[in-house]
Design a protein around this motif. Structure first.
Motif, PDB file in Angstrom:
ATOM      1  N   ALA A  17       0.816  -1.210   0.000  1.00  0.00           N
ATOM      2  CA  ALA A  17       0.000   0.000   0.000  1.00  0.00           C
ATOM      3  C   ALA A  17       0.855   1.269   0.000  1.00  0.00           C
ATOM      4  N   LYS A  18       2.153   1.121  -0.272  1.00  0.00           N
ATOM      5  CA  LYS A  18       3.108   2.241  -0.317  1.00  0.00           C
ATOM      6  C   LYS A  18       3.265   2.941   1.035  1.00  0.00           C
ATOM      7  N   ARG A  19       3.072   2.188   2.126  1.00  0.00           N
ATOM      8  CA  ARG A  19       3.315   2.705   3.473  1.00  0.00           C
ATOM      9  C   ARG A  19       4.601   2.081   3.991  1.00  0.00           C
ATOM     10  N   MET A  20       5.279   2.805   4.869  1.00  0.00           N
ATOM     11  CA  MET A  20       6.495   2.254   5.460  1.00  0.00           C
ATOM     12  C   MET A  20       6.127   1.059   6.327  1.00  0.00           C
ATOM     13  N   GLY A  21       6.906  -0.004   6.177  1.00  0.00           N
ATOM     14  CA  GLY A  21       6.682  -1.207   6.970  1.00  0.00           C
ATOM     15  C   GLY A  21       7.283  -1.070   8.355  1.00  0.00           C
ATOM     16  N   LEU A  22       7.409  -2.187   9.025  1.00  0.00           N
ATOM     17  CA  LEU A  22       7.965  -2.206  10.368  1.00  0.00           C
ATOM     18  C   LEU A  22       9.459  -1.918  10.328  1.00  0.00           C
ATOM     19  N   SER A  23       9.942  -1.234  11.340  1.00  0.00           N
ATOM     20  CA  SER A  23      11.359  -0.899  11.396  1.00  0.00           C
ATOM     21  C   SER A  23      12.156  -2.103  11.899  1.00  0.00           C
ATOM     22  N   PRO A  24      13.453  -2.135  11.609  1.00  0.00           N
ATOM     23  CA  PRO A  24      14.295  -3.216  12.126  1.00  0.00           C
ATOM     24  C   PRO A  24      14.313  -3.236  13.652  1.00  0.00           C
ATOM     25  N   LEU A  25      14.219  -2.074  14.270  1.00  0.00           N
ATOM     26  CA  LEU A  25      14.195  -2.022  15.733  1.00  0.00           C
ATOM     27  C   LEU A  25      12.970  -2.735  16.294  1.00  0.00           C
ATOM     28  N   GLN A  26      11.814  -2.514  15.685  1.00  0.00           N
ATOM     29  CA  GLN A  26      10.599  -3.181  16.152  1.00  0.00           C
ATOM     30  C   GLN A  26      10.728  -4.697  16.043  1.00  0.00           C
ATOM     31  N   LYS A  27      11.227  -5.159  14.923  1.00  0.00           N
ATOM     32  CA  LYS A  27      11.350  -6.600  14.711  1.00  0.00           C
ATOM     33  C   LYS A  27      12.355  -7.217  15.674  1.00  0.00           C
ATOM     34  N   CYS A  28      13.472  -6.544  15.919  1.00  0.00           N
ATOM     35  CA  CYS A  28      14.473  -7.075  16.840  1.00  0.00           C
ATOM     36  C   CYS A  28      13.996  -7.022  18.286  1.00  0.00           C
ATOM     37  N   ILE A  29      13.294  -5.966  18.657  1.00  0.00           N
ATOM     38  CA  ILE A  29      12.755  -5.867  20.015  1.00  0.00           C
ATOM     39  C   ILE A  29      11.790  -7.003  20.280  1.00  0.00           C
ATOM     40  N   VAL A  30      10.925  -7.289  19.320  1.00  0.00           N
ATOM     41  CA  VAL A  30       9.970  -8.386  19.484  1.00  0.00           C
ATOM     42  C   VAL A  30      10.708  -9.706  19.663  1.00  0.00           C
ATOM     43  N   ALA A  31      11.695  -9.959  18.808  1.00  0.00           N
ATOM     44  CA  ALA A  31      12.424 -11.221  18.876  1.00  0.00           C
ATOM     45  C   ALA A  31      13.153 -11.372  20.207  1.00  0.00           C
ATOM     46  N   ILE A  32      13.806 -10.319  20.649  1.00  0.00           N
ATOM     47  CA  ILE A  32      14.553 -10.404  21.905  1.00  0.00           C
ATOM     48  C   ILE A  32      13.609 -10.557  23.091  1.00  0.00           C
ATOM     49  N   ARG A  33      12.502  -9.872  23.089  1.00  0.00           N
ATOM     50  CA  ARG A  33      11.529 -10.022  24.186  1.00  0.00           C
ATOM     51  C   ARG A  33      10.985 -11.439  24.258  1.00  0.00           C
ATOM     52  N   ILE A  34      10.638 -12.003  23.123  1.00  0.00           N
ATOM     53  CA  ILE A  34      10.096 -13.360  23.123  1.00  0.00           C
ATOM     54  C   ILE A  34      11.154 -14.355  23.589  1.00  0.00           C
ATOM     55  N   LEU A  35      12.380 -14.203  23.107  1.00  0.00           N
ATOM     56  CA  LEU A  35      13.445 -15.126  23.490  1.00  0.00           C
ATOM     57  C   LEU A  35      13.885 -14.940  24.944  1.00  0.00           C
ATOM     58  N   ALA A  36      13.986 -13.696  25.388  1.00  0.00           N
ATOM     59  CA  ALA A  36      14.511 -13.434  26.729  1.00  0.00           C
ATOM     60  C   ALA A  36      13.499 -13.731  27.828  1.00  0.00           C
TER      61      ALA A  36
END
Length: 104
Positions: A34-53
């Motif tokens: 839809a020509k909108r900015m997607g999720l930032s790398p920070l958001q994706k990494c924060i989610v991954a680290i929270r789930i793992l930690a």
């Protein structure tokens, strides 16, 4: 506050985000269909680290970071792959005899 929440220095977290971004195109911010900015790398990494930690489920992070459950699961999978590719040779290796002797 950052160190207390993530149990690491902010500089280390940003170093990991940069290294993961180099290893995987998934962790680069792009435009969606839809020509909108997607999720930032920070958001994706924060989610991954929270789930793992913290061992939380993927649907819980939706409330805080505004990422869907399927995207959170994919972020964890791709984050683990990228970390192994980026740091595997240096940190994720079999112990040598000298390492075992030092540890014992």
């Amino acid at each position: 506050m950052f160190r207390r929440r993530f149990r690491m220095r902010r500089e280390l977290f940003l170093y990991i985000v940069d290294a993961v971004g180099i290893q995987s195109k998934y962790f680069k911010q792009r435009f969606d269909a839809a020509k909108r900015m997607g999720l930032s790398p920070l958001q994706k990494c924060i989610v991954a680290i929270r789930i793992l930690a913290y061992g939380t489920s993927a649907d819980i992070v939706d409330e805080d970071i505004k990422i869907g459950e399927s995207t959170a699961i994919e972020s964890v999978f791709r984050f683990c792959r990228a970390v192994i590719n980026a740091f595997g040779g240096l940190y994720l290796r079999r112990p040598t005899n000298a390492d075992v002797q030092r540890l014992l």
